[in-house]
Design an enzyme around this catalytic site. Structure first.
Site, short mmCIF file in Angstrom:
data_model
loop_
_atom_site.label_atom_id
_atom_site.label_comp_id
_atom_site.label_asym_id
_atom_site.label_seq_id
_atom_site.Cartn_x
_atom_site.Cartn_y
_atom_site.Cartn_z
N ASP A 132 0.85 -1.19 0.00
CA ASP A 132 0.00 0.00 0.00
C ASP A 132 0.89 1.23 0.00
O ASP A 132 2.09 1.15 0.28
CB ASP A 132 -0.90 -0.01 1.25
CG ASP A 132 -1.80 1.23 1.34
OD1 ASP A 132 -2.35 1.64 0.30
OD2 ASP A 132 -1.94 1.80 2.43
N SER A 133 0.28 2.38 -0.27
CA SER A 133 1.00 3.65 -0.23
C SER A 133 1.46 3.98 1.19
O SER A 133 2.27 4.87 1.39
CB SER A 133 0.11 4.77 -0.74
OG SER A 133 -1.03 4.90 0.09
N CYS B 171 -4.27 -1.14 -2.26
CA CYS B 171 -4.33 0.31 -2.44
C CYS B 171 -5.18 0.58 -3.67
O CYS B 171 -4.84 0.11 -4.77
CB CYS B 171 -2.91 0.86 -2.63
SG CYS B 171 -2.82 2.61 -3.02
N CYS C 166 -10.75 3.73 -0.40
CA CYS C 166 -9.31 3.82 -0.15
C CYS C 166 -9.06 2.93 1.04
O CYS C 166 -9.83 2.94 2.01
CB CYS C 166 -8.91 5.26 0.15
SG CYS C 166 -7.24 5.44 0.85
N THR C 167 -7.97 2.15 1.01
CA THR C 167 -7.78 1.16 2.07
C THR C 167 -7.42 1.78 3.41
O THR C 167 -7.47 1.10 4.44
CB THR C 167 -6.70 0.12 1.67
OG1 THR C 167 -5.48 0.79 1.36
CG2 THR C 167 -7.18 -0.69 0.47
N HIS C 168 -7.08 3.06 3.44
CA HIS C 168 -6.88 3.74 4.72
C HIS C 168 -8.22 3.99 5.43
O HIS C 168 -8.28 4.07 6.65
CB HIS C 168 -6.20 5.11 4.51
CG HIS C 168 -4.73 5.04 4.26
ND1 HIS C 168 -4.20 4.63 3.06
CD2 HIS C 168 -3.66 5.35 5.04
CE1 HIS C 168 -2.86 4.70 3.11
NE2 HIS C 168 -2.52 5.13 4.31
#
Length: 262
Positions: free
Chosen positions: A14-15, A77, A187-189
């Site tokens: 992921d980022s 991500c 968004c995975t966050h």
């Protein structure tokens, strides 16, 4: 003879630390698998970069994983999936690569002619993949893109339910209160601030993210290629991060274990 690649790990990247929300889904569904998680926090957020920048960063992580002899990669991500997955699959046709996309389909199918908010990064929302999703479901629901790049930075700090998070969510979501039927966390966050979204939007909207779907897809692909580990193995998880120091690794472990919100 047993397929020896079964014992290789799965690379997940992921980022930053957001993809740990997906890692939790993966581990829950496949506890026997070993996972290597790579967070590129040094270069976060990806969502405000150009497509070419994100492609370049994604390819360098894929090459890092190949040196670790992974049997599959999960791009945890949404932004990197939108920007790079097609090119990665072309360059590495033998490598199973699973991506993330906003869980628009289940959100739309819950209720006819609903209003569905899609919270994501600016890059995800302007990519062709998202334009295709909008087009596909435009007759069934009103899809409202809601760019929310600052949320990534809150999660990168481990700040999940603070006054500042609530104030930011109020600013971007207030106009949809009482109107939105569903919210897609694209968004995975964002699953890490799901409770804060609930605080702001109340109990009504259905909130969904793409992590469980990605986990099911990885399981399906590994099964099909006879790469699933047997359940007598206890899966190990290793965390790496591009940011120097140990802070992000510690945050990664805390998020994986269920960080107490602040």
């Amino acid at each position: 003879m047993e397929n020896s690649k079964k014992n290789f790990p799965v690379g997940v990247f992921d980022s930053g630390v957001g993809g740990i929300s997906v890692l939790r889904n993966l581990h829950h569904l496949m506890p026997a698998e070993d996972f290597i998680f790579y967070g590129d926090s040094k270069n976060a957020p990806y969502g405000i970069k150009t497509t070419e920048e994100v492609k370049k960063l994604s390819f360098s992580i894929v090459e890092y994983f190949l040196k670790k002899r992974v049997k599959a990669i999960v791009i945890a991500c949404n932004t990197a999936t939108s920007a790079a997955i097609d090119d990665i699959r072309v360059r590495y046709p033998e490598l199973p690569v699973i991506g993330l996309e906003p869980a628009v389909k289940p959100a739309v199918e819950r209720k006819r002619h609903s209003q569905v908010l899609v919270m994501a990064t600016p890059l995800t929302l302007r990519e062709e993949k998202f334009a295709q999703l909008l087009k596909k479901y435009e007759q069934q629901a009103t899809l409202v893109p809601v760019p929310a790049p600052t949320l990534v930075e809150f999660v990168e700090r481990g700040e999940l339910r603070s006054d500042a998070v609530h104030a930011y969510l109020e600013k971007i979501l207030a106009q949809y209160k009482g109107k939105a039927d569903a919210i897609v966390l694209g968004c995975t966050h964002f699953p890490f601030i799901k409770n804060a979204v609930r605080d702001v939007m109340g109990p009504k909207p259905f909130i969904i993210d793409g992590g469980p779907g990605a986990a099911r897809e990885l399981q399906r692909v590994l099964q099909k290629q006879d790469l699933l580990r047997s359940n007598n193995h206890q899966g190990q998880i290793t965390f790496f991060n591009s940011e120097s120091g140990t802070d992000k690794i510690e945050l990664s472990r805390k998020l994986f274990d269920g960080l107490q919100e602040k």
